[in-house]
Write an enzyme that holds these catalytic residues in place. Structure first.
Site, short mmCIF file in Angstrom:
data_model
loop_
_atom_site.label_atom_id
_atom_site.label_comp_id
_atom_site.label_asym_id
_atom_site.label_seq_id
_atom_site.Cartn_x
_atom_site.Cartn_y
_atom_site.Cartn_z
N LYS A 83 -21.09 -7.67 0.92
CA LYS A 83 -20.20 -7.06 -0.09
C LYS A 83 -19.83 -8.09 -1.15
O LYS A 83 -19.75 -7.78 -2.34
CB LYS A 83 -18.97 -6.46 0.60
CG LYS A 83 -19.31 -5.25 1.49
CD LYS A 83 -18.11 -4.38 1.86
CE LYS A 83 -17.44 -4.74 3.13
NZ LYS A 83 -16.56 -3.66 3.68
N ASP A 88 -13.76 6.99 6.21
CA ASP A 88 -14.15 7.33 7.58
C ASP A 88 -15.09 8.52 7.58
O ASP A 88 -14.94 9.44 6.78
CB ASP A 88 -12.90 7.61 8.43
CG ASP A 88 -12.22 6.31 8.85
OD1 ASP A 88 -12.97 5.35 9.16
OD2 ASP A 88 -10.99 6.25 8.84
N GLU A 92 0.85 -1.20 0.00
CA GLU A 92 0.00 0.00 0.00
C GLU A 92 0.88 1.24 0.00
O GLU A 92 1.85 1.35 0.75
CB GLU A 92 -0.90 0.02 1.25
CG GLU A 92 -1.81 1.26 1.24
CD GLU A 92 -2.63 1.42 2.51
OE1 GLU A 92 -3.67 0.76 2.62
OE2 GLU A 92 -2.23 2.22 3.38
N ALA A 97 -10.91 10.30 2.26
CA ALA A 97 -12.38 10.27 2.37
C ALA A 97 -12.93 11.55 1.74
O ALA A 97 -12.31 12.61 1.83
CB ALA A 97 -12.78 10.16 3.83
N HIS A 109 -7.70 2.71 -4.47
CA HIS A 109 -8.71 2.80 -3.42
C HIS A 109 -9.71 3.86 -3.85
O HIS A 109 -9.33 4.86 -4.46
CB HIS A 109 -8.09 3.27 -2.09
CG HIS A 109 -7.11 2.31 -1.48
ND1 HIS A 109 -6.91 2.24 -0.12
CD2 HIS A 109 -6.27 1.40 -2.03
CE1 HIS A 109 -5.99 1.33 0.15
NE2 HIS A 109 -5.57 0.81 -1.00
P1 FAD Z 1 -18.49 -0.38 5.09
O1 FAD Z 1 -18.26 -1.77 4.64
O2 FAD Z 1 -19.54 0.42 4.39
O3 FAD Z 1 -18.79 -0.41 6.68
C1 FAD Z 1 -18.87 0.82 7.41
C2 FAD Z 1 -19.73 0.58 8.67
O4 FAD Z 1 -21.09 0.41 8.29
C3 FAD Z 1 -19.33 -0.68 9.43
O5 FAD Z 1 -19.51 -0.46 10.81
C4 FAD Z 1 -20.32 -1.72 8.94
O6 FAD Z 1 -20.58 -2.70 9.93
C5 FAD Z 1 -21.58 -0.88 8.65
N1 FAD Z 1 -22.33 -1.38 7.49
C6 FAD Z 1 -21.86 -1.61 6.25
N2 FAD Z 1 -22.84 -2.02 5.43
C7 FAD Z 1 -23.96 -2.05 6.18
C8 FAD Z 1 -25.31 -2.38 5.90
N3 FAD Z 1 -25.70 -2.77 4.69
N4 FAD Z 1 -26.22 -2.29 6.93
C9 FAD Z 1 -25.83 -1.89 8.17
N5 FAD Z 1 -24.56 -1.56 8.49
C10 FAD Z 1 -23.64 -1.64 7.49
N6 FAD Z 1 -10.12 4.95 4.31
C11 FAD Z 1 -9.91 6.00 3.49
O7 FAD Z 1 -10.46 7.09 3.71
N7 FAD Z 1 -9.10 5.89 2.37
C12 FAD Z 1 -8.48 4.73 2.04
O8 FAD Z 1 -7.77 4.66 1.04
C13 FAD Z 1 -8.67 3.59 2.91
N8 FAD Z 1 -8.09 2.41 2.64
C14 FAD Z 1 -8.35 1.31 3.43
C15 FAD Z 1 -7.80 0.07 3.08
C16 FAD Z 1 -8.05 -1.05 3.87
C17 FAD Z 1 -7.45 -2.38 3.48
C18 FAD Z 1 -8.88 -0.94 5.03
C19 FAD Z 1 -9.15 -2.14 5.89
C20 FAD Z 1 -9.44 0.29 5.39
C21 FAD Z 1 -9.19 1.42 4.58
N9 FAD Z 1 -9.75 2.67 4.88
C22 FAD Z 1 -9.53 3.75 4.06
C23 FAD Z 1 -10.56 2.85 6.10
C24 FAD Z 1 -12.07 2.63 5.85
O9 FAD Z 1 -12.56 3.62 4.99
C25 FAD Z 1 -12.76 2.70 7.22
O10 FAD Z 1 -12.44 1.57 7.99
C26 FAD Z 1 -14.26 2.97 7.19
O11 FAD Z 1 -14.65 3.34 8.52
C27 FAD Z 1 -15.12 1.78 6.78
O12 FAD Z 1 -14.94 1.47 5.47
P2 FAD Z 1 -15.62 0.15 4.82
O13 FAD Z 1 -15.30 0.17 3.40
O14 FAD Z 1 -15.28 -1.04 5.63
O15 FAD Z 1 -17.18 0.52 5.05
#
Ligand code: FAD
Length: 322
Positions: free
Chosen positions: A182, A116, A24, A58, A84
């Site tokens: 997902k 986030d 990354e 974000a 990303h």
């Molecule tokens: P989601 O999968 O949408 O989940 C977010 C929250 O909503 C979770 O609590 C989940 O339980 C809940 N949720 C999801 N879908 C539903 C549903 N259908 N119904 C009810 N609840 C639901 N952040 C950045 O800003 N830029 C980056 O480049 C970046 N890269 C990352 C790379 C990796 C490998 C990882 C692990 C994280 C990265 N992040 C990045 C951080 C990430 O954006 C945060 O962890 C964010 O808070 C959640 O993203 P997500 O895609 O998991 O969201």
């Protein structure tokens, strides 16, 4: 007599599967940072990873620098970028435009993330996509509209997975339900958040498999060499680091000593994840190559020899031209 199984008939399929390797990177925030990053990129390129992922702020806060970095990776290196993309704060129309721009540059892999939420508690603008799942579905719709341009090929869509509970999630069980959702929406693979105990990765994989998740879940591993960085990332991600490691890093007298301790701990963590069946290792580099390469050296991953790789082809072309 029953015919031989495909695996018996093709015995070479039953050997050790190669382990995927990826890194990354994040878009540089200044010209000096860009210079360091490009040294890192060249050092990492020599290890022939399967792809390098490029983070995205974000709400698209660094959209231009992210797209510029991805474009340069495509034009000036042999590396395959995984872009990303975050959806919080953007509408479907805005995101479809960004996805189109990435595809026009030649990107064929996207890590679909929510991003986030703003720390000040402000709610995302109305019309903004809510979850990563919505972004996956949007990417698949854009892919369908462009299937002729992509020669009916697919975009590889990755997602985030969490070995320890996502800070906003009610439970680890809920996290697995989200991962399954997902996958149903079209995710091809997942990369995990950082974790500090191998059993957390192994537990996630067994919970996910029991729930019906079949996609590869690649452990995201950070070099555990800097006390400050481990503390900061554990706060950001809401993940508790191993206290014994923190104590040993804090007690180290020199940077070299801390580096030795951290590299050993990282290699042990990655090896334990591989023993638990991890199909690859994704290294969070923080745009620095030295510690990532130390880890890689000691890991000795079973990687295929690639005499026909793009890197070799470029080197051969350069030799012939000189
Ligand atoms: P989601 O999968 O949408 O989940 C977010 C929250 O909503 C979770 O609590 C989940 O339980 C809940 N949720 C999801 N879908 C539903 C549903 N259908 N119904 C009810 N609840 C639901 N952040 C950045 O800003 N830029 C980056 O480049 C970046 N890269 C990352 C790379 C990796 C490998 C990882 C692990 C994280 C990265 N992040 C990045 C951080 C990430 O954006 C945060 O962890 C964010 O808070 C959640 O993203 P997500 O895609 O998991 O969201």
């Amino acid at each position: 007599m029953s015919p031989p199984s495909l695996i018996d008939a093709h015995s070479n399929l039953s050997g050790i599967a190669p382990v995927a390797l990826s890194y990354e990177l994040f878009p540089p925030r200044s010209p000096a940072a860009a210079e360091t990053l490009w040294t890192t990129i060249r050092e990492l390129e020599a290890t022939e990873p399967d792809y390098v992922s490029v983070t995205y702020g974000a709400s698209g806060s660094n959209r231009d620098t992210a797209v510029e970095l991805i474009n340069r990776l495509l034009l000036e290196t042999t590396l395959r970028p995984l872009a990303h993309l975050t959806c919080v704060g953007n509408t479907a129309g805005e995101l479809a435009e960004i996805i189109g721009e990435l595809l026009d540059h030649g990107v064929r892999g996207i890590l679909a993330l929510r991003g986030d939420l703003p720390k000040d508690g402000t709610l995302p603008a109305s019309g903004s996509l809510r979850y990563a799942q919505d972004l996956i579905e949007l990417i698949r719709r854009v892919e369908q509209r462009r299937s002729a341009l992509l020669c009916a090929g697919k975009i590889a869509v990755g997602v985030a997975a969490y070995p320890t509970r996502h800070p906003e999630s009610p439970s680890e069980g809920h996290d697995v339900e989200v991962l399954l959702a997902k996958q149903r929406s079209g995710a091809d693979f997942a990369i995990t958040q950082v974790f500090f105990h191998a059993h957390q990765y192994a537990d996630l994989v067994s919970r996910a498999r029991r729930a019906g998740v079949t996609i590869p879940i690649i452990p995201g591993v950070m070099p555990l060499t800097s006390l400050r960085r481990v503390k900061r990332l554990s706060e950001l991600a809401g993940v508790e680091p191993a206290p014994e490691l923190m104590e040993r890093l804090a007690a180290s007298n020199t940077e070299a000593e801390a580096r030795g301790i951290g590299v050993r701990a990282t290699v042990d963590l990655a090896n334990a994840a591989l023993d638990a069946g991890a199909p690859g290792i994704h290294l969070y580099t923080f745009n620095e190559h030295a510690h990532a390469l130390d880890v890689l050296d000691k890991l000795a991953l079973p990687r295929p020899a690639r005499p026909g790789s793009r890197l070799h082809a470029v080197a051969r072309r350069q030799e012939m031209a000189s």
